[in-house]
Design an enzyme around this catalytic site. Structure first.
Site, mmCIF file in Angstrom:
data_model
loop_
_atom_site.group_PDB
_atom_site.id
_atom_site.type_symbol
_atom_site.label_atom_id
_atom_site.label_comp_id
_atom_site.label_asym_id
_atom_site.label_seq_id
_atom_site.Cartn_x
_atom_site.Cartn_y
_atom_site.Cartn_z
ATOM 1 N N CYS A 178 0.831 -1.205 0.000
ATOM 2 C CA CYS A 178 0.000 0.000 0.000
ATOM 3 C C CYS A 178 0.864 1.254 0.000
ATOM 4 O O CYS A 178 1.764 1.372 -0.824
ATOM 5 C CB CYS A 178 -1.002 -0.038 1.148
ATOM 6 N N ARG A 179 0.602 2.177 0.909
ATOM 7 C CA ARG A 179 1.252 3.484 0.803
ATOM 8 C C ARG A 179 2.642 3.554 1.410
ATOM 9 O O ARG A 179 3.476 4.340 0.986
ATOM 10 C CB ARG A 179 0.371 4.543 1.478
#
Lengths: 223, 223
Positions: A178-179
């Site tokens: 993800c981030r």
DNA sequence: TCCATATTCAATAAATTTATTGAGTGCTTG
DNA sequence: CAAGCACTCAATAAATTTATTGAATATGGA
């Protein structure tokens, strides 16, 4: 060199450095940087996700802009902000040093997130992708996938992950990213995947780290 | 994951990151970091060089300590502060991004310092040292030379450089280095050297950058 | 043209940061 | 044990930063 002049030079020089330092001196601005590292976004969208009023988000973005950390693009009624080149490595350095030197960071992560097992490193992921012996899921919101993702990754926003499960192969390990290292999307994805019998792990870092390490990134829709 | 819980986690997490950011949000603290990058120093000595009162310097050092950027060693009545591992790369990243994104930095340097010609890069210096076709001068205060210098460098604090000139060979280029890219010691040295007919240039960066790039550093007295 | 929307601006009060001052602590030395 | 020194602490006032509020601006569409 005249000592008075030298002192004034240093004073002015370090004032400039401090301009940049001051931009990093606020939790909300750092959160905006983390969001912008995933790709450009409008003020309203940033405000909503960072839990700020629009006016307040706008002000913080202007501070970041004055420090040269973000730039703005206008399109119709929207203002899209994005990180300037070089801004991410600074945020990365701050983030990583905080983890290294402030025990509270580790404590927070351990007490809040129930992470189990070792995460996958960037290098290992690169090897696995080459061998083709892993399925890679990008569990960020679709907009961020489109702005830039790891080649071969499947767009699989956590909210829609459940619907996607039947189409995933069961023989190989599933890796979710993800981030960044403190983003919980991948943790949630791994939890769900494991509950459904998949062999799953999260990527230790996030897409911006992958990019900053020099690995290729693909833009656009589709896997 | 419960959204309220998630938000609180992010809030607390970014509060920690901001702890570190806030430590970088002051010109005097950044100047202290730059000084400490050369080696450990006492409070009084730092205060004098950074033009701060002792009490004020002590307070700033405590802020840096709380952010995990410096550590303290006590010896008798003295408190020696030094950078923690990893602190320099963060300062380096901030310093370099400021130069890249804030035009005012370049403007200040150009309008204050009369730098002429291109400086020597780290790589080039390493090559030149291997070939032995350059004389290298460490023009920082002796204490900093002793705390760590480039192997083969001659200790030559600017104030005492004049007396050293007769002993320098005239056939080869003289390279002077100091604390960092904005330190003026090397500029002053080069100016003096050139005025006396030497072929001289400054190193673009400083000793901490040399060390951070993985090149060897030697401690102690003597060349 | 008028309206809705996205963003920015400006003013304000509250909170935080900063430098200064003078006192306090602890170590070393005579 | 008294004095000197290096440093830290605590209190204060000034300066800066922050979030909130409501108004202003600008754009695109009805």
């Amino acid at each position: 060199m005249d000592p008075t002049r030298k002192r004034r030079f240093k004073q002015q020089l370090f004032d400039q450095f401090a301009r940049l330092g001051k931009a990093l001196a606020n939790n909300h601005r750092l959160e905006l940087i983390e969001l912008l590292a995933q790709g450009e976004r409008s003020v309203e969208s940033l405000a909503r996700e960072a839990d700020l009023s629009v006016a307040n988000a706008s002000q913080h973005l202007q501070v970041l802009h004055a420090a040269g950390l973000v730039e703005q693009r206008r399109e119709g009624v929207f203002a899209y902000y994005s990180l300037t080149p070089g801004a991410f490595p600074l945020w990365q350095a701050l983030r990583d040093l905080a983890r290294q030197r402030l025990a509270e960071v580790e404590r927070l992560v351990e007490s809040t997130l129930e992470r189990e097992g070792e995460p996958v490193g960037l290098e290992e992921l690169a090897r696995r992708l080459e061998h083709g012996d892993a399925v890679l899921l990008d569990v960020r919101p679709l907009r961020e996938f489109e702005a830039g993702h790891i080649p071969g990754a499947i767009p699989a926003p956590v909210a829609e992950l459940e619907a996607l499960l039947p189409s995933l192969p069961r023989g190989v390990e599933v890796i979710a990213y993800c981030r960044g290292p403190y983003c919980t999307f991948a943790d949630e994805a791994v939890e769900l995947l494991r509950a459904r019998g998949f062999n799953a792990r999260r990527l230790e870092l996030g897409l911006p780290d992958w990019r900053a390490a020099g690995y290729p990134v693909r833009q656009g829709v589709g896997a």
